[in-house]
Design a protein around this motif. Structure first.
Motif, PDB file in Angstrom:
ATOM      1  N   GLN A  80       1.126  -0.233  -3.334  1.00 62.64           N
ATOM      2  CA  GLN A  80       0.655   1.028  -2.778  1.00 62.64           C
ATOM      3  C   GLN A  80       0.614   2.142  -3.820  1.00 62.64           C
ATOM      4  O   GLN A  80      -0.318   2.946  -3.854  1.00 62.64           O
ATOM      5  CB  GLN A  80       1.551   1.438  -1.602  1.00 62.64           C
ATOM      6  CG  GLN A  80       1.367   0.573  -0.367  1.00 62.64           C
ATOM      7  CD  GLN A  80       2.205   1.055   0.799  1.00 62.64           C
ATOM      8  OE1 GLN A  80       2.898   2.077   0.711  1.00 62.64           O
ATOM      9  NE2 GLN A  80       2.159   0.324   1.914  1.00 62.64           N
TER      10      GLN A  80
ATOM     11  N   ASP B 104      -5.339  -9.559  -4.384  1.00 66.52           N
ATOM     12  CA  ASP B 104      -5.688  -9.667  -2.964  1.00 66.52           C
ATOM     13  C   ASP B 104      -7.103  -9.146  -2.736  1.00 66.52           C
ATOM     14  O   ASP B 104      -7.639  -8.348  -3.504  1.00 66.52           O
ATOM     15  CB  ASP B 104      -4.724  -8.850  -2.089  1.00 66.52           C
ATOM     16  CG  ASP B 104      -3.315  -9.397  -2.150  1.00 66.52           C
ATOM     17  OD1 ASP B 104      -3.057 -10.435  -1.528  1.00 66.52           O
ATOM     18  OD2 ASP B 104      -2.481  -8.775  -2.835  1.00 66.52           O
TER      19      ASP B 104
ATOM     20  N   PHE C 272      -8.845  -6.955  -0.113  1.00 71.27           N
ATOM     21  CA  PHE C 272      -8.545  -6.076   1.014  1.00 71.27           C
ATOM     22  C   PHE C 272      -9.803  -5.790   1.833  1.00 71.27           C
ATOM     23  O   PHE C 272     -10.923  -5.912   1.353  1.00 71.27           O
ATOM     24  CB  PHE C 272      -7.967  -4.755   0.499  1.00 71.27           C
ATOM     25  CG  PHE C 272      -6.601  -4.905  -0.105  1.00 71.27           C
ATOM     26  CD1 PHE C 272      -5.478  -5.032   0.697  1.00 71.27           C
ATOM     27  CD2 PHE C 272      -6.437  -4.930  -1.483  1.00 71.27           C
ATOM     28  CE1 PHE C 272      -4.224  -5.163   0.148  1.00 71.27           C
ATOM     29  CE2 PHE C 272      -5.189  -5.062  -2.039  1.00 71.27           C
ATOM     30  CZ  PHE C 272      -4.067  -5.181  -1.236  1.00 71.27           C
TER      31      PHE C 272
ATOM     32  N   GLY D 146      -3.735   1.473   4.193  1.00 68.52           N
ATOM     33  CA  GLY D 146      -3.321   0.530   5.220  1.00 68.52           C
ATOM     34  C   GLY D 146      -1.846   0.179   5.088  1.00 68.52           C
ATOM     35  O   GLY D 146      -1.351  -0.082   3.983  1.00 68.52           O
TER      36      GLY D 146
ATOM     37  N   GLU E  12      -0.435  -2.446   5.962  1.00 72.02           N
ATOM     38  CA  GLU E  12      -0.254  -3.859   5.630  1.00 72.02           C
ATOM     39  C   GLU E  12      -0.358  -4.135   4.129  1.00 72.02           C
ATOM     40  O   GLU E  12      -0.112  -5.252   3.676  1.00 72.02           O
ATOM     41  CB  GLU E  12      -1.297  -4.697   6.379  1.00 72.02           C
ATOM     42  CG  GLU E  12      -1.179  -4.620   7.896  1.00 72.02           C
ATOM     43  CD  GLU E  12       0.179  -5.092   8.399  1.00 72.02           C
ATOM     44  OE1 GLU E  12       0.655  -6.126   7.907  1.00 72.02           O
ATOM     45  OE2 GLU E  12       0.769  -4.399   9.260  1.00 72.02           O
ATOM     46  N   ILE E  13      -0.757  -3.123   3.355  1.00 73.89           N
ATOM     47  CA  ILE E  13      -0.792  -3.296   1.901  1.00 73.89           C
ATOM     48  C   ILE E  13       0.655  -3.357   1.401  1.00 73.89           C
ATOM     49  O   ILE E  13       1.471  -2.496   1.737  1.00 73.89           O
ATOM     50  CB  ILE E  13      -1.530  -2.136   1.214  1.00 73.89           C
ATOM     51  CG1 ILE E  13      -2.995  -2.100   1.670  1.00 73.89           C
ATOM     52  CG2 ILE E  13      -1.460  -2.257  -0.314  1.00 73.89           C
ATOM     53  CD1 ILE E  13      -3.783  -0.942   1.115  1.00 73.89           C
TER      54      ILE E  13
ATOM     55  N   GLU F  54      -3.742  -2.401   9.100  1.00 76.63           N
ATOM     56  CA  GLU F  54      -4.936  -2.384   8.252  1.00 76.63           C
ATOM     57  C   GLU F  54      -4.562  -2.604   6.790  1.00 76.63           C
ATOM     58  O   GLU F  54      -3.420  -2.322   6.388  1.00 76.63           O
ATOM     59  CB  GLU F  54      -5.671  -1.032   8.371  1.00 76.63           C
ATOM     60  CG  GLU F  54      -6.191  -0.692   9.751  1.00 76.63           C
ATOM     61  CD  GLU F  54      -7.407  -1.508  10.126  1.00 76.63           C
ATOM     62  OE1 GLU F  54      -7.920  -2.264   9.264  1.00 76.63           O
ATOM     63  OE2 GLU F  54      -7.860  -1.404  11.285  1.00 76.63           O
ATOM     64  N   THR F  55      -5.516  -3.101   6.022  1.00 76.00           N
ATOM     65  CA  THR F  55      -5.322  -3.214   4.565  1.00 76.00           C
ATOM     66  C   THR F  55      -6.415  -2.438   3.844  1.00 76.00           C
ATOM     67  O   THR F  55      -6.832  -2.786   2.741  1.00 76.00           O
ATOM     68  CB  THR F  55      -5.363  -4.694   4.132  1.00 76.00           C
ATOM     69  OG1 THR F  55      -6.579  -5.287   4.569  1.00 76.00           O
ATOM     70  CG2 THR F  55      -4.171  -5.446   4.671  1.00 76.00           C
ATOM     71  N   LYS F  56      -6.874  -1.367   4.485  1.00 73.09           N
ATOM     72  CA  LYS F  56      -7.907  -0.527   3.882  1.00 73.09           C
ATOM     73  C   LYS F  56      -7.275   0.491   2.941  1.00 73.09           C
ATOM     74  O   LYS F  56      -6.136   0.920   3.152  1.00 73.09           O
ATOM     75  CB  LYS F  56      -8.674   0.216   4.975  1.00 73.09           C
ATOM     76  CG  LYS F  56      -9.402  -0.681   5.956  1.00 73.09           C
ATOM     77  CD  LYS F  56      -9.954   0.128   7.113  1.00 73.09           C
ATOM     78  CE  LYS F  56     -10.600  -0.781   8.166  1.00 73.09           C
ATOM     79  NZ  LYS F  56     -11.037  -0.022   9.344  1.00 73.09           N
TER      80      LYS F  56
END
Length: 508
Positions: free
Chosen positions: A155, A225, A227, A147, A149-150, A134-136
């Motif tokens: 982060q 990005d 997200f 997430g 995937e961030i 996830e990129t939440k």
């Protein structure tokens, strides 16, 4: 209740208008946050705020007392179809509340499920929940959801931003508006408020988080990005695409000068006007209890009210005025009489104004020692009648009208038919079965319903007083169902007039 809801929405519109036009562009983010929270709460409190001195200064409207309507359990109409007794507005309201409560619980369950499914990592003053694939990025109280995937390089910045939300308890603000949405789901201003305060939350977090780095670098992180976003309205989300442009504009904005904080003083005249409005719109009057006393008879001499020697009168709640001109003391409305005084007044009214007898307007004025006295105003014969303040008013008492409102099916201007039709309408529509489970003691119970027939012939401004809230609501609903009538006339002009109809219930 409808009047209360309308006032709440009106006040919220005014508060938000002040915010949008004068405060939203300033960088006093924390003050704006508290402005939005406090005014949202004030909008519910202000309609309940009353000032007695203001209420006394507002002239009272005159309402004509209609003949009493007697009801008893035997009057219940057995064949009433079940769907005719359903209050569809209540069904709609509670149905909406239930639906929005379910939606809220589903959102809450999604957050709890994420915590239970992926576990937490204790990080000092917050708990980190890593979401695989996830990129939440969002926060809920001291839980920060991130997430995996961030990119790791971003982060830390996101966590710093979400920590501000956590430390300043922004989730409580959003939950407050979520609860408002449950009970006032039909109010669009609740959604507007929630949108405004979500944006203020982001301004606060951006202002604090960007201090540890150059603003240019922080802005680049926002734009780098796009997200995914978890669509839960009471969580603080790092990326809300619709807000990014506004956040960047506010971060690059010059700090507002302290003198601009004077704009918050706009609340003072705004609150003052709201309090004045609610004070003037109150219908409740506090009534002192009275006891029976031997009747005192008054008359007028040289413009003054004097006692008239009298004997043989029994004890009553009201004294008697027999002057040739109406007294110049304070006149009382029906709502300023006690239940005992109303009963006595009602008996007089029904005793004199019967079919075939001259129409008589019985009015109540202030006497000595806190007592009240009744005065008889024979219509068309009283010289003082022309001096009343109703002559230039658009609202005229029923008995003083040249042509009274006409109930559908009655001859034009037929007072007797009007009275009978009103009584029949109440008897046919009042559901006596609702009295069974209200815990009322046995005996007579009175309900007083006040309403107006407007210049368009519509029934408006319905208010009731009753010994139980359910009876009050039921009585108001009945009068709101009255058919449109032909309005009354005075001196060739169409006018509105007010009424009070007493309903007496015999509770077994």
């Amino acid at each position: 209740m409808i009047n209360y809801i309308i006032q709440v929405i009106l006040f919220q519109v005014l508060f938000v208008a002040v915010y949008d036009f004068f405060l939203s562009k300033e960088t006093f983010f924390n003050k704006n946050r508290w402005y939005l929270l406090s005014t949202a709460l004030l909008s519910f409190v202000l309609p309940l705020f009353k000032i007695s001195t203001v209420k006394k200064a507002v002239p009272q409207e005159y309402y004509t007392l209609l003949p009493e309507v007697m009801l008893s359990p035997q009057k219940v109409i057995e064949e009433t179809i079940w769907y005719q007794s359903i209050n569809y507005l209540d069904v709609l309201f509670w149905g909406g509340c239930t639906l929005f409560l379910i939606v809220f619980l589903i959102k809450l369950e999604r957050i709890v499920r994420l915590v239970l499914q992926y576990g937490t990592i204790l990080k000092g003053n917050y708990k980190l929940v890593l979401l695989p694939k996830e990129t939440k990025a969002f926060s809920f109280f001291n839980y920060i959801f991130l997430g995996k995937e961030i990119p790791s390089s971003k982060q830390e910045k996101i966590i710093q931003h979400e920590l501000v939300h956590s430390e300043q308890k922004h989730t409580l603000d959003l939950l407050f508006f979520e609860f408002l949405k449950i009970v006032m789901w039909f109010n669009p201003m609740v959604y507007v408020y929630q949108n405004r305060i979500s944006l203020v939350h982001e301004y606060i977090s951006d202002a604090i988080a960007s201090k540890s780095d150059k603003k240019e670098n922080y802005i680049n992180h926002l734009l780098a990005d796009i997200f995914q976003v978890e669509h839960i309205s009471f969580i603080n989300q790092f990326y809300k695409h619709s807000l990014i442009k506004k956040r960047i504009i506010m971060m690059t904005k010059t700090q507002s000068k302290k003198v601009k904080q004077l704009k918050y003083l706009l609340l003072i005249p705004l609150l003052g006007s709201m309090i004045l409005y609610t004070a003037c719109s109150s219908e409740e009057v506090k009534i002192d209890k009275v006891e029976k006393q031997p009747v005192t008879v008054y008359k007028s001499e040289d413009g003054k009210i004097v006692k008239k020697p009298s004997t043989g009168y029994q004890s009553k709640y009201l004294d008697l005025y027999l002057g040739d001109e109406l007294p110049n003391t304070k006149e009382y409305s029906i709502y300023e009489l006690t239940e005992e005084e109303k009963g006595e007044y009602l008996a007089l009214l029904n005793g004199f104004n019967k079919e075939g007898k001259p129409q008589l307007n019985i009015r109540v004025f202030k006497a000595e020692n806190g007592r009240k006295m009744v005065a008889f105003d024979y219509l068309g014969k009283n010289e003082n009648q022309g001096k009343t303040n109703y002559q230039d008013s658009e609202e005229v008492p029923f008995a003083m009208m040249d042509k009274v409102p006409t109930f559908p099916g009655c001859a034009e201007g037929d007072k007797y038919c009007f009275h009978k039709s009103m009584s029949r309408f109440v008897q046919e529509n009042f559901d006596m079965s609702i009295t069974k489970n209200l815990g009322l003691s046995e005996g007579k119970k009175r309900i007083y319903v006040q309403f107006k027939i407007s210049k368009q012939g519509k029934v408006i401004d319905v208010k009731a007083r009753a010994p139980h809230p359910t009876l009050k609501q039921h009585a108001e609903e009945i009068m709101q169902k009255l058919p449109q009538m032909q309005p009354g006339e005075k001196d060739g002009k169409i006018v509105s007039t007010g009424y009070v109809i007493p309903i007496t219930l015999n509770v077994d």
